[in-house]
Design a protein around this motif. Structure first.
Motif, mmCIF file in Angstrom:
data_model
loop_
_atom_site.group_PDB
_atom_site.id
_atom_site.type_symbol
_atom_site.label_atom_id
_atom_site.label_comp_id
_atom_site.label_asym_id
_atom_site.label_seq_id
_atom_site.Cartn_x
_atom_site.Cartn_y
_atom_site.Cartn_z
ATOM 1 N N ILE A 15 0.834 -1.201 0.000
ATOM 2 C CA ILE A 15 0.000 0.000 0.000
ATOM 3 C C ILE A 15 0.873 1.257 0.000
ATOM 4 N N ALA A 16 0.396 2.296 -0.679
ATOM 5 C CA ALA A 16 1.146 3.556 -0.728
ATOM 6 C C ALA A 16 0.234 4.768 -0.666
ATOM 7 N N GLY A 17 -0.866 4.733 -0.026
ATOM 8 C CA GLY A 17 -1.830 5.840 0.025
ATOM 9 C C GLY A 17 -3.157 5.303 -0.500
ATOM 10 N N VAL A 18 -4.225 6.124 -0.766
ATOM 11 C CA VAL A 18 -4.073 7.535 -1.047
ATOM 12 C C VAL A 18 -4.806 8.372 0.009
ATOM 13 N N LYS A 19 -6.180 8.259 0.083
ATOM 14 C CA LYS A 19 -6.933 9.132 0.987
ATOM 15 C C LYS A 19 -8.240 8.480 1.410
ATOM 16 N N ASN A 20 -8.577 8.718 2.669
ATOM 17 C CA ASN A 20 -9.814 8.219 3.257
ATOM 18 C C ASN A 20 -10.687 9.379 3.705
ATOM 19 N N GLY A 21 -11.945 9.070 4.012
ATOM 20 C CA GLY A 21 -12.844 10.107 4.496
ATOM 21 C C GLY A 21 -14.078 9.507 5.133
ATOM 22 N N ASN A 22 -14.804 10.319 5.900
ATOM 23 C CA ASN A 22 -16.029 9.860 6.531
ATOM 24 C C ASN A 22 -16.842 11.061 7.007
ATOM 25 N N THR A 23 -18.067 11.174 6.524
ATOM 26 C CA THR A 23 -18.999 12.186 7.008
ATOM 27 C C THR A 23 -20.379 11.553 7.141
ATOM 28 N N THR A 24 -21.314 12.303 7.702
ATOM 29 C CA THR A 24 -22.663 11.788 7.881
ATOM 30 C C THR A 24 -23.312 11.427 6.554
ATOM 31 N N ASN A 25 -23.235 12.338 5.584
ATOM 32 C CA ASN A 25 -23.883 12.092 4.296
ATOM 33 C C ASN A 25 -23.126 11.081 3.447
ATOM 34 N N ALA A 26 -21.813 11.099 3.503
ATOM 35 C CA ALA A 26 -21.002 10.252 2.625
ATOM 36 C C ALA A 26 -20.813 8.853 3.163
ATOM 37 N N GLY A 27 -20.906 8.690 4.471
ATOM 38 C CA GLY A 27 -20.466 7.437 5.060
ATOM 39 C C GLY A 27 -18.957 7.354 4.927
ATOM 40 N N ALA A 28 -18.417 6.146 4.886
ATOM 41 C CA ALA A 28 -16.973 5.969 4.743
ATOM 42 C C ALA A 28 -16.618 5.883 3.263
ATOM 43 N N THR A 29 -15.575 6.598 2.878
ATOM 44 C CA THR A 29 -15.075 6.556 1.509
ATOM 45 C C THR A 29 -13.565 6.352 1.538
ATOM 46 N N PHE A 30 -13.034 5.762 0.483
ATOM 47 C CA PHE A 30 -11.586 5.504 0.462
ATOM 48 C C PHE A 30 -11.104 5.247 -0.966
ATOM 49 N N THR A 31 -9.958 5.810 -1.295
ATOM 50 C CA THR A 31 -9.230 5.475 -2.519
ATOM 51 C C THR A 31 -7.827 5.059 -2.111
ATOM 52 N N GLY A 32 -7.387 3.901 -2.585
ATOM 53 C CA GLY A 32 -6.060 3.394 -2.250
ATOM 54 C C GLY A 32 -5.291 2.980 -3.489
ATOM 55 N N VAL A 33 -3.958 3.014 -3.380
ATOM 56 C CA VAL A 33 -3.077 2.538 -4.441
ATOM 57 C C VAL A 33 -2.112 1.530 -3.832
ATOM 58 N N ALA A 34 -1.876 0.439 -4.537
ATOM 59 C CA ALA A 34 -0.966 -0.593 -4.036
ATOM 60 C C ALA A 34 -0.268 -1.260 -5.212
ATOM 61 N N GLU A 35 0.903 -1.841 -4.934
ATOM 62 C CA GLU A 35 1.705 -2.506 -5.965
ATOM 63 C C GLU A 35 2.028 -3.925 -5.548
ATOM 64 N N ARG A 36 1.949 -4.842 -6.514
ATOM 65 C CA ARG A 36 2.313 -6.229 -6.255
ATOM 66 C C ARG A 36 2.712 -6.868 -7.582
ATOM 67 N N GLY A 37 3.860 -7.510 -7.596
ATOM 68 C CA GLY A 37 4.291 -8.224 -8.791
ATOM 69 C C GLY A 37 4.393 -7.355 -10.030
ATOM 70 N N GLY A 38 4.781 -6.093 -9.849
ATOM 71 C CA GLY A 38 4.914 -5.199 -10.986
ATOM 72 C C GLY A 38 3.625 -4.548 -11.426
ATOM 73 N N LYS A 39 2.500 -4.894 -10.810
ATOM 74 C CA LYS A 39 1.221 -4.281 -11.119
ATOM 75 C C LYS A 39 0.875 -3.240 -10.069
ATOM 76 N N VAL A 40 0.365 -2.087 -10.513
ATOM 77 C CA VAL A 40 -0.066 -1.029 -9.605
ATOM 78 C C VAL A 40 -1.558 -0.812 -9.811
ATOM 79 N N LEU A 41 -2.338 -1.036 -8.772
ATOM 80 C CA LEU A 41 -3.792 -0.929 -8.865
ATOM 81 C C LEU A 41 -4.321 0.232 -8.028
ATOM 82 N N LEU A 42 -5.418 0.798 -8.494
ATOM 83 C CA LEU A 42 -6.179 1.799 -7.751
ATOM 84 C C LEU A 42 -7.553 1.216 -7.434
ATOM 85 N N VAL A 43 -7.969 1.340 -6.186
ATOM 86 C CA VAL A 43 -9.292 0.883 -5.771
ATOM 87 C C VAL A 43 -9.991 2.017 -5.029
ATOM 88 N N THR A 44 -11.215 2.297 -5.420
ATOM 89 C CA THR A 44 -12.044 3.280 -4.716
ATOM 90 C C THR A 44 -13.310 2.592 -4.229
#
Length: 477
Positions: free
Chosen positions: A330-359
């Motif tokens: 894992i190398a970031g990216v940003k999390n958040g949480n408010t009443t209207n949004a609930g929990a939100t998160f975007t992350g970036v990670a690398e494994r085996g030469g692949k770099v993925l983004l998940v939101t």
């Protein structure tokens, strides 16, 4: 249509949300003021995709126009629908029509994935209203669920804020905080602990934004940038440049506000753009840091200013005492949480030469750190599926990247050489071929066709160019 309620002071910003989280670094004072993961926004700056001016020759200019049009059609794979205007109250189900930026399937409600022989099935227990898994470097969307559903973003919007404002000020710039800098923050906002009358470097302020999701740090940086109103306008402009058409910014810190929306697709675009910037990558991957405290007099009457430790509220990066472990690569990216949004998160990670983004946006399952658990499941699936699953769409490039380079001997990345098509084709040899063929219609047609194909290849190289993420990510092991 996704709509948001106007926030009430008593309902915002998950006050005290971080009180159960223990620091993973040596103990220090790190939970400050009100709020938790908070909210955030970011304003957009000129994107790091290379841009070139249109050539002066009419033939070459026509080639670029045709190429840009065909590239746009190829990227969207069907009619592109712009997102509807922002609305003001939440809906229980995604709208029937959503934006098709990035591909027609991304505008469809429900889960989009091409399951075939050898492709792992999606993980069980996914409850988020919206999520997306994509290759950070190629831009391929491996799977998605309501990718363009316009929802409240919370502090993940701070990625756009950072991508917009971060390049404007050197990290060593100092700023003395005045009362007006901190005006207008919502009750219960997450804070890093900035004090009026104290001086902070820009480096300090960005640590407060990324690690503590500090709305106070966002407001100080916005004040330095010409004010909140100006910053919000710039963020909306930058979102449009990135083709993040689901996003409408009202508050630069992501605090719940009427009409403020984004989508899992757009948040991924913000992360992908920001991660091209070295300082953005370093801030979002920092686990803990020292933050300047308040100047006080010691027992001898001498003024001293001590610092205190702050921890990153991204659980997959910093870990927690029990529920969530640090995610490998894992190398970031940003999390958040408010009443209207609930929990939100975007992350970036690398494994085996692949770099993925998940939101992941707003899991329905009401369990501690559920947004991180579902993100980790999607990362695991993505790394297993990468190279096996056919994409359902892609992350589009910014508008300024729609004009591939037509400079002699240059590739779409702006580097000299022949990386595109293996032969270093450019618009200049095509123009020369046209001249050599005389005025024959067939020769001109063939030349234009060749030019379009070469420029389309250049555009594809630009969109799929590799980004310098792995070096940062590997440090996280």
């Amino acid at each position: 249509m996704t709509q948001l309620h106007t926030p009430k002071a008593s309902r915002n910003q998950e006050t005290g949300r971080l009180s159960f989280m223990r620091p993973v670094s040596p103990p220090g004072v790190w939970f400050l003021g009100r709020g938790g993961e908070g909210s955030g926004t970011s304003r957009a700056v000129a994107c790091t995709f290379p841009t070139v001016s249109a050539p002066k020759k009419t033939t070459r200019r026509c080639l670029l126009v045709v190429s840009a049009t065909l590239t746009s059609l190829a990227l969207t794979a069907g009619p592109v629908l712009a997102a509807p205007g922002p609305s003001t109250s939440p809906s229980a189900t995604p709208p029937a029509k959503m934006s098709t930026v990035g591909g027609a399937r991304l505008g469809q409600a429900g889960t989009q994935v091409n399951l075939a022989s050898g492709v792992p099935v999606l993980p069980k227990g996914l409850t988020a209203r919206s999520w997306i898994v994509s290759d950070a470097e190629s831009g391929e969307v491996l799977a998605a669920h309501n990718a363009h559903w316009r929802l409240a973003p919370a502090s993940t919007l701070k990625m756009l804020f950072a991508d917009t404002v971060l390049p404007k000020f050197p990290s060593t710039t100092e700023h003395k905080v005045v009362p007006s800098d901190l005006a207008g923050m919502g009750v219960g906002s997450s804070m890093v602990g900035i004090k009026e009358g104290e001086k902070y470097t820009v480096h300090d302020l960005w640590l407060g934004v990324f690690l503590r999701s500090g709305n106070d740090a966002v407001h100080v940086l916005s004040a330095m940038n010409g004010g909140v109103k100006h910053t919000v306008a710039e963020m909306n402009e930058h979102a449009e440049e990135l083709q993040a058409l689901d996003t409408h910014v009202v508050s630069p810190d992501g605090y719940d506000a009427e009409g403020q929306v984004s989508s899992a697709y757009d948040l991924t675009l913000f992360a992908r753009s920001g991660l091209q910037k070295k300082d953005f990558r370093e801030y979002c991957s920092t686990v803990s840091a020292k933050f300047p405290g308040e100047t006080k007099k010691n027992k001898k009457g001498k003024k001293v200013r001590e610092s205190f430790e702050i921890q990153n509220t991204n659980r997959l990066l910093s870990g927690t005492d029990s529920d969530v472990d640090v995610y490998p690569g894992i190398a970031g990216v940003k999390n958040g949480n408010t009443t209207n949004a609930g929990a939100t998160f975007t992350g970036v990670a690398e494994r085996g030469g692949k770099v993925l983004l998940v939101t992941v946006m707003n899991p329905a399952k009401n369990e501690h750190d559920e947004v991180y658990k579902e993100t980790a499941k999607l990362f695991d699936w993505g790394f297993k599926a990468a190279g096996k699953v056919a994409p359902v769409g892609e992350l589009v490039p910014p508008k300024s990247a729609a004009q591939p380079s037509a400079q002699p001997g240059a590739t779409a990345s702006g580097e000299a050489g022949g990386a595109v098509g293996g032969g270093g084709s450019s618009a200049k040899p095509v123009a020369s071929a046209t001249a050599a063929s005389g005025s024959g219609g067939m020769g001109i047609a063939l030349a234009i066709t060749g030019g379009v194909l070469a420029l389309l290849a250049a555009g594809a190289f630009l969109v799929n160019r590799r980004w310098p993420l792995p070096d940062l990510v590997r440090r996280r092991r």
